[in-house]
Design a protein around this motif. Sequence first.
Motif, PDB file in Angstrom:
ATOM      1  N   PRO A 168       0.081  -0.962  -7.486  1.00  0.00           N
ATOM      2  CA  PRO A 168       0.723  -1.705  -7.784  1.00  0.00           C
ATOM      3  C   PRO A 168       1.796  -1.735  -7.506  1.00  0.00           C
ATOM      4  CG  PRO A 168      -0.625   0.203  -9.841  1.00  0.00           C
ATOM      5  CD  PRO A 168      -0.721   0.098  -7.834  1.00  0.00           C
ATOM      6  N   PHE A 169       2.644  -2.930  -7.651  1.00  0.00           N
ATOM      7  CA  PHE A 169       3.622  -2.997  -7.536  1.00  0.00           C
ATOM      8  C   PHE A 169       5.396  -2.420  -9.347  1.00  0.00           C
ATOM      9  CE2 PHE A 169       7.782  -6.385  -7.394  1.00  0.00           C
ATOM     10  CZ  PHE A 169       8.749  -4.804  -6.551  1.00  0.00           C
ATOM     11  N   ALA A 170       4.978  -0.967  -8.603  1.00  0.00           N
ATOM     12  CA  ALA A 170       5.437  -0.383  -9.878  1.00  0.00           C
ATOM     13  C   ALA A 170       6.964  -0.187  -9.913  1.00  0.00           C
ATOM     14  CB  ALA A 170       5.239   1.327  -9.078  1.00  0.00           C
ATOM     15  N   SER A 171       7.569  -1.100 -10.879  1.00  0.00           N
ATOM     16  CA  SER A 171       9.093  -1.752 -11.041  1.00  0.00           C
ATOM     17  C   SER A 171       8.892  -1.744 -11.967  1.00  0.00           C
ATOM     18  CB  SER A 171       9.642  -2.231  -9.457  1.00  0.00           C
ATOM     19  OG  SER A 171      10.775  -2.691  -9.823  1.00  0.00           O
ATOM     20  N   GLU A 172      10.199  -1.882 -12.673  1.00  0.00           N
ATOM     21  CA  GLU A 172      10.656  -2.164 -13.794  1.00  0.00           C
ATOM     22  C   GLU A 172      11.270  -3.625 -13.549  1.00  0.00           C
ATOM     23  OE1 GLU A 172      10.639   2.174 -13.935  1.00  0.00           O
ATOM     24  OE2 GLU A 172      11.770   0.586 -12.688  1.00  0.00           O
ATOM     25  N   PRO A 213      10.080  -0.126  -2.315  1.00  0.00           N
ATOM     26  CA  PRO A 213       9.219  -0.729  -1.092  1.00  0.00           C
ATOM     27  C   PRO A 213       8.791  -1.131  -0.407  1.00  0.00           C
ATOM     28  CG  PRO A 213      10.435   0.914  -0.266  1.00  0.00           C
ATOM     29  CD  PRO A 213      10.792   0.427  -1.270  1.00  0.00           C
ATOM     30  N   ALA A 214       7.618  -1.564  -1.811  1.00  0.00           N
ATOM     31  CA  ALA A 214       6.237  -1.578  -2.144  1.00  0.00           C
ATOM     32  C   ALA A 214       5.068  -2.667  -1.215  1.00  0.00           C
ATOM     33  CB  ALA A 214       5.517  -1.996  -3.480  1.00  0.00           C
ATOM     34  N   LEU A 215       5.980  -3.923  -1.013  1.00  0.00           N
ATOM     35  CA  LEU A 215       5.292  -5.334  -0.400  1.00  0.00           C
ATOM     36  C   LEU A 215       5.460  -5.021   1.229  1.00  0.00           C
ATOM     37  CD1 LEU A 215       6.222  -7.540  -3.244  1.00  0.00           C
ATOM     38  CD2 LEU A 215       3.788  -6.345  -3.129  1.00  0.00           C
ATOM     39  N   LYS A 243      -7.144 -12.128  -3.039  1.00  0.00           N
ATOM     40  CA  LYS A 243      -5.856 -11.612  -4.378  1.00  0.00           C
ATOM     41  C   LYS A 243      -5.841 -10.411  -4.217  1.00  0.00           C
ATOM     42  CE  LYS A 243      -7.521 -14.960  -7.553  1.00  0.00           C
ATOM     43  NZ  LYS A 243      -8.273 -15.319  -9.541  1.00  0.00           N
ATOM     44  N   ASP A 244      -5.017  -9.520  -4.625  1.00  0.00           N
ATOM     45  CA  ASP A 244      -3.879  -8.358  -4.141  1.00  0.00           C
ATOM     46  C   ASP A 244      -3.904  -8.252  -5.316  1.00  0.00           C
ATOM     47  OD1 ASP A 244      -4.196  -8.680  -1.469  1.00  0.00           O
ATOM     48  OD2 ASP A 244      -2.379  -9.701  -1.291  1.00  0.00           O
ATOM     49  N   ASP A 245      -3.863  -7.005  -5.549  1.00  0.00           N
ATOM     50  CA  ASP A 245      -3.570  -6.296  -7.348  1.00  0.00           C
ATOM     51  C   ASP A 245      -1.922  -5.801  -6.863  1.00  0.00           C
ATOM     52  OD1 ASP A 245      -3.435  -5.249 -10.050  1.00  0.00           O
ATOM     53  OD2 ASP A 245      -4.855  -3.914  -9.394  1.00  0.00           O
ATOM     54  N   PHE A 246      -1.658  -7.096  -7.446  1.00  0.00           N
ATOM     55  CA  PHE A 246       0.505  -6.300  -7.917  1.00  0.00           C
ATOM     56  C   PHE A 246       0.386  -5.343  -8.925  1.00  0.00           C
ATOM     57  CE2 PHE A 246       2.653  -9.265  -5.254  1.00  0.00           C
ATOM     58  CZ  PHE A 246       2.076  -9.046  -3.588  1.00  0.00           C
ATOM     59  N   GLY A 247      -0.110  -5.549 -10.521  1.00  0.00           N
ATOM     60  CA  GLY A 247       0.102  -4.774 -11.550  1.00  0.00           C
ATOM     61  C   GLY A 247      -0.427  -6.065 -12.407  1.00  0.00           C
ATOM     62  N   PRO A 248      -0.489  -5.112 -13.769  1.00  0.00           N
ATOM     63  CA  PRO A 248      -0.419  -5.813 -14.734  1.00  0.00           C
ATOM     64  C   PRO A 248       0.119  -6.712 -14.815  1.00  0.00           C
ATOM     65  CG  PRO A 248      -0.174  -3.585 -15.545  1.00  0.00           C
ATOM     66  CD  PRO A 248       0.301  -3.748 -14.007  1.00  0.00           C
TER      67      PRO A 248
END
Length: 684
Positions: free
Chosen positions: A183-187, A163-165, A132-137
């Motif tokens: 984590p994928f830090a996007s709104e 471009p986090a992925l 498993k990966d941690d993409f954030g909350p």
Amino acid sequence: MPTLNVDGIEVEVEAGSTVLQACEAAGIEIPRFCFHERLSISGNCRMCLVEMEKAPKLIASCAMPAGDGMVIHTKSEKVKRGREGVLEFTLINHPLDCPVCDQGGECDLQDQYLYYSGDDNRYEEGRRIVAKDDFGPLVKTVMTRCIHCTRCVRFADEIAGVPALGGIGRGDHMEITTYKEQPFASELSGNVVDLCPVGALTNKPYAFTARPWELKSTETFDVHDAMGASVRADARGREVMRFLPRVHEDVNEEWISDKTRQAVDGLKYKRLDTPYVRKDGVMKAASWDEAFDVIAQKVKGLSGDKIAGLVGDLCDMESMYALKGLLGSLGSTTIDCRQDGAKYGGKHRVGYLFNTSIAGIDEADAALLVGTNPRKEAAVLNIRLRYLSKRGAIASVGEQENLTYPVLDLGDTVKALEELLKGKGDFAKTLKAAKKPMIILGSGAVCHPDGATILKLAHDIADKFGMVKKDWNGFNMLHHAASRVGAMDLGLVSDLGVNGILDKAASGDIEVIFNLGADEFDSARLEKAFVVYQGHHGDEGVKHADVILPGVAYTEKPGTYINLEGRVQVAPRAIFGPGEAREDWTILRALSEKLGHTLPYDNLAELRNKLVLEFPQVAKVDQLPKEEWADFGVAGTASETPISNIFRDFYQTNPIARASKVMAECSTAYEGAKFVAEAKATNG
């Protein structure tokens, strides 16, 4: 324009179309996993195979340009066997855990296997397992289910601009993951859940809470910003379980922000569900009659200049109209909606609308941003500005932040606007050469101490550089509050402004304040006044309230809103509110009767009829207005005070978001981490 024969049907398509699009134009559905209309073509799932005459093998219709004279077969035995083979390969490593997968019932792989698969499964080797990966909350990952369609990767790169992925490894060892395990830090990160055709990426806060067939869906609109994105509220019983985007090409296309999607749990917490009255310095539960009696006793014999009203950022037109009518019957005209201290007035509608329209950004070829961070103030609108940056220049006056696209920094003071108006600098030449330039003023500009001067400078810049023409209006105000345009249309502005009202309340010149859901100011300045707070959350506004009247949230009432373009949106009720909470206009109607000034309507239909008679634009649902250009703003000498952005934390901008545990977790994970990183960089 090429003409094709698809299964015996002649179809003509635009040049540059693909064979897949030609098939759909002929009314034939083509299965796909990797192809998405708003993303670049990757052609890596091969599910869209079709047969083209004279071709040696099946072709991927999503990646093949449509050509004149092509003969395409989509239902031949060869195509059938090809799709069966693709599905067989797709399921080689895919775990058969549909009963426990949150995508169950809404899974593209389930649906397509049902219609296009064979019965054979010849794979006998062991299946691979992916950690498993941690993409954030917000995004839950089960990457063993991933079929490498790369939709999420392309969305992050092309739409979100973060471009986090990406994919690492090759062959059987390939994995989709985040870079450096961040984590994928996007709104906009939650949109990858909608894009994922399998259960590899799912809604983490929503995990294991409901199945789609248990939910009742209501088509409504978002109020977390002023865009008015089209959304679907899915509820079970008296609880909204999730929000999903609806397609509206002219507003949000098919995207929504993470706040729109994930602040849903904020509708459960810190709710006001019974009236309260302050007794001996303590707020105590009371009946509606008792609360109304206390208000009536305080207002009795009071002149209108001693009474004022404040309007919050999430209010609907009906409640604001009712409050205006109630205060008017009490002799008060002091009511204001500009909690942020904006300096625009309500005389000229063209001066406070996003006149270009959201979809109109797609036609612009240059843009000037003034005192705004659209990534935080309107995250979905920022997508279109990102598109614009690829074909034209964007410059900014004010505080600089990462907007996910290149921006030319012109400075952070009003002097930069004055220099631009004089035609100085390279960007002035860019604006002069542009065919459809635009300017966007944010809250940071109009809330500046010299906001009225900035407004005038922006107006003159629009005139000088041809931003307003017969078929184009490039002057835009980017609001952050869902109620703002509607409140301005209703004339809920006063000469005092919100700060002036608060000052008079602190000095005792104003004795009674009717607060309709206003929570974005320091309520300590109301300590001396008698405050009636009407809203749905126990936020800032209740801290110094003397009477609390529980209203309902936007999902719990039918309401009319006007988005930043001036587009009227009518939202239905999705669920009923908690406890004794009532629709705001009904509370004000009942209170008016108690005060001896009964408002002239008894039901919602009568209220709306009167609203439309007085403000005809409210009847033009989902239509864009066209306003005549006018002169606005105040010429003057500006100070050297820097223009700063109004939002610091995207996830904590209104009472619902602040009540949300998920938004609090996002704030800690993203905004908190950013603060720490900036502090480390500053301190070396």
